[in-house]
Structures are given as C-alpha cells and as structure tokens.
Enzyme design. Structure first.
Site, PDB file in Angstrom:
ATOM      1  N   ARG A 155       0.877  -1.442  -0.192  1.00  0.00           N
ATOM      2  CA  ARG A 155       0.092   0.014  -0.321  1.00  0.00           C
ATOM      3  C   ARG A 155       0.652   1.308  -0.309  1.00  0.00           C
ATOM      4  O   ARG A 155       0.483   2.078  -0.396  1.00  0.00           O
ATOM      5  CB  ARG A 155      -0.760  -0.306   1.114  1.00  0.00           C
ATOM      6  CG  ARG A 155      -1.993  -0.750   0.846  1.00  0.00           C
ATOM      7  CD  ARG A 155      -2.944  -0.857   2.803  1.00  0.00           C
ATOM      8  NE  ARG A 155      -4.141  -1.765   2.497  1.00  0.00           N
ATOM      9  CZ  ARG A 155      -3.786  -3.329   2.955  1.00  0.00           C
ATOM     10  NH1 ARG A 155      -2.789  -3.496   3.351  1.00  0.00           N
ATOM     11  NH2 ARG A 155      -4.309  -3.874   2.914  1.00  0.00           N
ATOM     12  N   ASP A 175       9.465  -6.526  -5.249  1.00  0.00           N
ATOM     13  CA  ASP A 175       8.321  -7.104  -4.359  1.00  0.00           C
ATOM     14  C   ASP A 175       8.182  -8.407  -4.801  1.00  0.00           C
ATOM     15  O   ASP A 175       7.617  -8.382  -5.967  1.00  0.00           O
ATOM     16  CB  ASP A 175       7.360  -6.308  -4.262  1.00  0.00           C
ATOM     17  CG  ASP A 175       5.960  -6.864  -3.770  1.00  0.00           C
ATOM     18  OD1 ASP A 175       5.472  -5.708  -2.641  1.00  0.00           O
ATOM     19  OD2 ASP A 175       5.992  -7.944  -2.915  1.00  0.00           O
ATOM     20  N   CYS A 234      11.486   4.858   5.566  1.00  0.00           N
ATOM     21  CA  CYS A 234      10.813   5.191   7.039  1.00  0.00           C
ATOM     22  C   CYS A 234       9.698   3.805   7.185  1.00  0.00           C
ATOM     23  O   CYS A 234       8.404   3.753   8.107  1.00  0.00           O
ATOM     24  CB  CYS A 234       9.570   6.066   6.466  1.00  0.00           C
ATOM     25  SG  CYS A 234      10.015   7.539   5.792  1.00  0.00           S
ATOM     26  N   ARG A 236      11.117   0.422   8.586  1.00  0.00           N
ATOM     27  CA  ARG A 236      11.402   0.062  10.334  1.00  0.00           C
ATOM     28  C   ARG A 236      13.165  -0.012  10.096  1.00  0.00           C
ATOM     29  O   ARG A 236      13.483  -0.904   9.307  1.00  0.00           O
ATOM     30  CB  ARG A 236      10.861  -1.914  10.349  1.00  0.00           C
ATOM     31  CG  ARG A 236       9.276  -1.796  10.379  1.00  0.00           C
ATOM     32  CD  ARG A 236       9.071  -1.144  11.184  1.00  0.00           C
ATOM     33  NE  ARG A 236       7.979  -1.984  12.438  1.00  0.00           N
ATOM     34  CZ  ARG A 236       6.620  -1.023  12.476  1.00  0.00           C
ATOM     35  NH1 ARG A 236       7.013   0.640  11.555  1.00  0.00           N
ATOM     36  NH2 ARG A 236       5.260  -1.165  12.689  1.00  0.00           N
ATOM     37  N   GLU A 265      15.390   2.485  19.588  1.00  0.00           N
ATOM     38  CA  GLU A 265      14.801   3.779  19.491  1.00  0.00           C
ATOM     39  C   GLU A 265      14.658   3.995  20.638  1.00  0.00           C
ATOM     40  O   GLU A 265      13.898   3.701  21.336  1.00  0.00           O
ATOM     41  CB  GLU A 265      13.590   3.268  18.953  1.00  0.00           C
ATOM     42  CG  GLU A 265      13.854   3.529  16.994  1.00  0.00           C
ATOM     43  CD  GLU A 265      12.497   3.815  16.198  1.00  0.00           C
ATOM     44  OE1 GLU A 265      11.828   3.596  16.785  1.00  0.00           O
ATOM     45  OE2 GLU A 265      12.630   3.287  14.589  1.00  0.00           O
ATOM     46  N   HIS A 283      10.820   8.649  14.572  1.00  0.00           N
ATOM     47  CA  HIS A 283       9.823   8.081  14.576  1.00  0.00           C
ATOM     48  C   HIS A 283       8.343   7.963  13.467  1.00  0.00           C
ATOM     49  O   HIS A 283       7.130   8.569  15.041  1.00  0.00           O
ATOM     50  CB  HIS A 283       9.860   6.671  15.089  1.00  0.00           C
ATOM     51  CG  HIS A 283       8.948   5.353  14.499  1.00  0.00           C
ATOM     52  ND1 HIS A 283       9.490   4.162  15.038  1.00  0.00           N
ATOM     53  CD2 HIS A 283       7.761   5.588  13.748  1.00  0.00           C
ATOM     54  CE1 HIS A 283       8.421   2.959  14.208  1.00  0.00           C
ATOM     55  NE2 HIS A 283       7.566   3.992  13.358  1.00  0.00           N
ATOM     56  N   LEU A 284       8.836   9.188  12.614  1.00  0.00           N
ATOM     57  CA  LEU A 284       6.991  10.485  13.117  1.00  0.00           C
ATOM     58  C   LEU A 284       6.453   9.258  11.873  1.00  0.00           C
ATOM     59  O   LEU A 284       5.182  10.233  11.515  1.00  0.00           O
ATOM     60  CB  LEU A 284       7.633  11.694  12.228  1.00  0.00           C
ATOM     61  CG  LEU A 284       8.327  12.555  13.551  1.00  0.00           C
ATOM     62  CD1 LEU A 284       8.558  13.616  12.768  1.00  0.00           C
ATOM     63  CD2 LEU A 284       7.302  12.457  14.722  1.00  0.00           C
ATOM     64  N   ALA A 286       3.243   7.301  11.351  1.00  0.00           N
ATOM     65  CA  ALA A 286       1.998   7.688  11.436  1.00  0.00           C
ATOM     66  C   ALA A 286       1.788   9.341  12.017  1.00  0.00           C
ATOM     67  O   ALA A 286       0.430   9.022  12.705  1.00  0.00           O
ATOM     68  CB  ALA A 286       2.101   6.314  11.909  1.00  0.00           C
TER      69      ALA A 286
END
Length: 532
Positions: A155, A175, A234, A236, A265, A283-284, A286
């Site tokens: 997604r 992928d 962005c 993991r 982290e 870690h922004l 979300a």
C-alpha cells in the site's frame, strides 16, 4: 465464524479516543493504562480478553504467557514486529493490525524526505536559524527525470510511486508478492534487486522487518548502486544496515539518507543522526492526526466486526478465519470439530495416528476445506494436556505433535459425493486407519459413515453420544439399554449402520454420559462416548 467472546480490553498506549468509544458503544469494557513497566503489564494483563497497543508496548512471550484470558492483540498501526506473533499463535491468540491506517501519512513523509534530500531543506533551515546565508553550500538536484527504486510495493510503496511520478520521476521496484502486471498498472516496472540497485538515483524501502529483509541494503548492495545514491527508510529500522550506511556516507557511495526509523529507538549511537548528509526524524511515519484517528478507529471497528461475524480484516496470524464469515460456516465448523471428536473417541485404544487427510466434496465447500480442516484438528486434539486448540493455533500444535495434515477439495466423487456437500476425514498411523464422513442437513451437523459403515439414519452430532460396535443380533440393543437403565441413563435416540462382516456400528443419544463403560464390555466389541 467460531464464537469469540471479548468482554474486557486493555489499551496500553495513547490511542485515539475514538477507539475506546467504539469498543464501549459495542458493549466492551475498556481500561486505558499508559506507560506501564513490563512488570506492571504482566500483572495487569491477566484480567483482559484483549490488548490494544501501538509500537511502544513490546508484547513479549512472557507477557503473552501471563495473559491467561487473552484472545486478541490489536496493533493500531502497520507491522507487528513489537508482538511475539509465534507465541501468540501457539496460544491461539489472534494478532491484528490496521494495514491501511497510516498508509497516506507514511507515504507523504517518505516523499517529504525524498524532496528534502534533493534540496537539503532541513540543513538550509538550520543554517538560516544560525544566522548564515550559505546559498552555494546547499546546491541541490532536481528529482525530475531521476530514477526511484521502491523496495516493497504494498500500500505505502504504491502511494509513494504515484506521488513521485507526478514530479517526473521514473519508478522501478521489487516485491516478491505483488504481481508485476499489477504494479505495472500504477507505473512501476518490477525487476530483481540485482537489476534494480545499479539503476537508482534514489531508493526507498517499504517492507516488513523479517529475516529476509534485515540488512537488505548492506555493504554489498551499496557497492552495486550508483555513486551518490540517496536512500530513505520510513519502514522499520534494520532494513538498511546502519553500519554499512554510515560507511557508504563516509565514502560518498551514498549521497544522503532520510531516516525515520532506527534499530534502537531512540538511537543511543548518534553517528548517523549527527552525519551532515542524514535527515532524521523520531519515527514520525504515522504521527499525523489523521493517521492516529484512522488507526484507532480501524482497530476498534475490526475487532467489533470480527465479534459480530461480519468480517475479519488485518489478522496476521489467522488467515484461516477469513473464510469463516459466510452465513452457514459456523455449522460446518461445528461439524468438523464434531467429526474430529468422534474419531478421537472411537480410536483412543488404537495406536497414535500421524496422518490426517481432510477432503471436502460439493461446490458449496470449494473454499471451505481450509477452516474445515482446522476445525477437524480442534476436535482431534481437544483436551490435550499441554494445549487448548482453536482454529488459530491447531495446525501449529499438530505440527509440533508430529501429525501431517493434508487438506483438499474434490470437485467430483461418487454418486453420494455429487448429491450433497460432504466432509471426509481419514486418520492413519502404524498401519491403522479410521474414517468418518459427515454433512450438514437442515442446519444440523450429522455423521453419515464411520469406518466404512454407513448409518441407515444420519446421526445428529449434538449432546451426549455413545458409539459401540457389536454383532448384528436382536439381543444387543435390549442388553445395552438394560445397562444404561441400571446406571440411570436414558436413551434419547438410536441409529445403526448396515452390518459388515456380521458387525455394525451403533450410536445412542444419552441423557447423560455413562459413568463406567466397563459394564458394556461383555456385550460389545468396542465402545466410546463423548459430548458434542
């Protein structure tokens, strides 16, 4: 689907208030306790049926083992690497995430980092705040016409591709799951990683963190890339080898990195964060109001929909349950478990079995053999001293027990199979074989055949049942009835199979189970009883 009862849920992190409201509006008691220590969570979790977390709570095996009533772990976000999914699965606990909740936010941050890398926006802003005017120092490059390699075309990867195409970038990708013809429809040409690395001006990764993706970008990968390639993560921390990235930045092989995630982290080793060519965020991905509201709403609605039998979305370890939401699936699940119980009961004195074959017949069961097979194994492994089998964990338990389970659908069989939808179970081991065939008739699961003996009247699989095998003589039933009467047990139903070799299987519905089957030994060759 099989009934799941969830009355109390613990939310251990700051989740959008809509989550609690939706759950409470649907009759679930919700407790919010944030910033608990591991010890506090272990003590608290034993009282709850469900747990909702974001990314800070580490749901370890120790915590799961302490959660004696836990049935679901809901992750309000994508990815579940902060949850011990393997242990949860063995315990029969559903692990669920919100696969689309933060898609847009993560994609937009990725694009922002790609743009910032090309024009050094954060560094220029900090220089201005320091009172400088260094126009030459922050000479950038256009992204128009450049090649963006997207590793992971789910997604988020798709949304990044469509946005960066609008800037005139060429998008290529890799992928192992998304078919190339699908990604081609949204403008991404797929290729192997070996083909992708040398072509890219920019690389962004959007995969889960697993053994196959850990260190995906490493010294060898960077060596195959264009000199000066810029990378963004962005997804993991750990997908890009941090030590290899630092070496590539120092040598100039990597021209810049945008990092929202880290292995540790917050990162205690600051070499990457402090590097002048690295743009880092805490870690922004979300961290937008919209994403948090969407994830909170999604996890609550997914749990409610599951409980109401509407749908199952986001379950990462219970794919077998996804097809159990048809109107009559619960009847077939009940049949499968009951057939497993019958075979387990009627073979307790035999050698252990190591092979189980589940075959479904009939067009209506074409997509049901998966959950039906699991339901059968629940019946076969029920009352196991070491575990409590359910549809989520039973195949794992079977594998640990050394049982090979084979499931398939036969589109056409004999006359009987063509006439109705059927489920046939065959178990074998050490030269011994046993078989049962059942169906659903008038919304009642029934047994049609046991060990090649066909019952004259289908046996309803409910209540207390006594199965026995004896010579087909008129004296057997009255004698058995006498034993039951002497024990104060009433006969409620009776069905017998056609005689085979002078013997036949019989099934008697009982008002209660017989206290001692030993009284039947002089009358019958085999006897067993069970409650369905």
């Amino acid at each position: 689907m099989a009934t799941v009862s969830i009355k109390r849920i613990l939310i251990s992190e700051s989740v959008d208030p809509s989550c609690k409201k939706i759950l409470e509006d649907n009759g679930i008691q919700v407790t919010e306790k944030q910033n608990m220590t591991k010890k506090e969570l272990i003590s608290e979790i034993k009282d709850y049926d469900g747990l909702v977390v974001r990314s800070a709570t580490k749901v370890t095996g120790e915590i799961i083992d302490a959660a004696v009533h836990l049935k679901i772990i809901g992750r309000a976000g994508t990815g579940v690497d902060n949850v011990d999914v393997e242990t949860a699965t063995k315990r029969g606990i559903i692990v669920m995430n919100t696969p689309s909740g933060n898609t847009i936010s993560a994609a937009e941050l990725t694009c922002a980092l790609l743009m910032s890398l090309s024009r050094h926006v954060p560094q220029a802003a900090m220089s201005m705040k320091a009172g400088n005017w260094d126009r030459k120092k922050f000479m950038g490059t256009e992204i128009y016409g450049k090649i963006l390699g997207i590793v992971g075309l789910g997604r988020i990867g798709k949304e990044v591709a469509t946005r960066m195409q609008s800037f005139g970038m060429k998008t290529i990708g890799y992928d192992p799951i998304t078919p190339p013809e699908v990604s081609a429809t949204w403008g991404v040409e797929q290729m192997s990683l070996e083909e992708l690395w040398p072509q890219c001006d920019y690389i962004t990764v959007h995969t889960p963190l697993m053994p196959a993706t850990t260190g995906l970008l490493n010294d060898a990968s960077f060596a195959k890339c264009k000199r000066g390639v810029k990378v963004v993560n962005c997804a993991r921390g750990g997908i890009i080898d941090e030590a290899a990235l630092l070496r590539a930045l120092e040598s100039g092989q990597c021209g810049g990195a945008g990092l929202d995630v880290f292995v540790e982290e917050p990162p205690m080793v600051r070499a990457l964060v402090d590097h002048p060519n690295v743009i880092s965020c805490p870690h922004l991905g979300a961290s937008t109001k919209e994403a948090q509201a969407r994830c909170g709403q999604d996890i609550a609605l997914q749990i409610v929909d599951m409980l109401k039998g509407k749908a199952l979305v986001g379950a990462v370890n219970a794919q077998v349950l996804a097809s159990t939401f048809s109107p009559d699936s619960h009847l077939w699940i009940k049949l499968g478990e009951a057939l497993g119980l019958v075979l387990r009961s009627c073979t307790t004195s035999k050698q252990p079995y190591s092979q189980v074959q589940i075959t479904t017949f009939g067009e209506s069961l074409k997509n049901s053999f998966g959950f039906l097979g699991s339901a059968v194994m629940v019946g076969l492994l029920k009352d196991s001293p070491k575990s409590s089998p359910n549809l989520v964990n039973v195949l794992t338990l079977a594998q640990e027990a050394g049982i090979t389970v084979t499931r398939n659908h036969a589109g056409a069989g004999g006359d009987q199979e063509q006439a109705q939808s059927l489920c046939m179970i065959e178990i074998s081991g050490n030269g011994s074989k046993h078989k049962a065939i059942g169906s659903v008739q008038g919304e009642v699961p029934v047994l049609l055949e046991l060990n090649d003996s066909v019952f004259r009247q289908p046996v309803p699989l409910s209540g207390n049942l006594l199965f026995f095998k004896a010579m087909a003589t008129p004296q057997v039933l009255p004698s058995v009835a006498g034993v039951l009467a002497a024990a104060g047990v009433e006969m409620e139903s009776f069905s017998a199979s056609a005689a085979r070799g002078g013997e036949r299987w019989c099934c008697v519905g009982l008002s209660s189970l017989l206290g001692d089957l030993g009284a039947l030994k002089p009358l019958v060759n085999e006897a067993s009883q069970l409650s369905v």
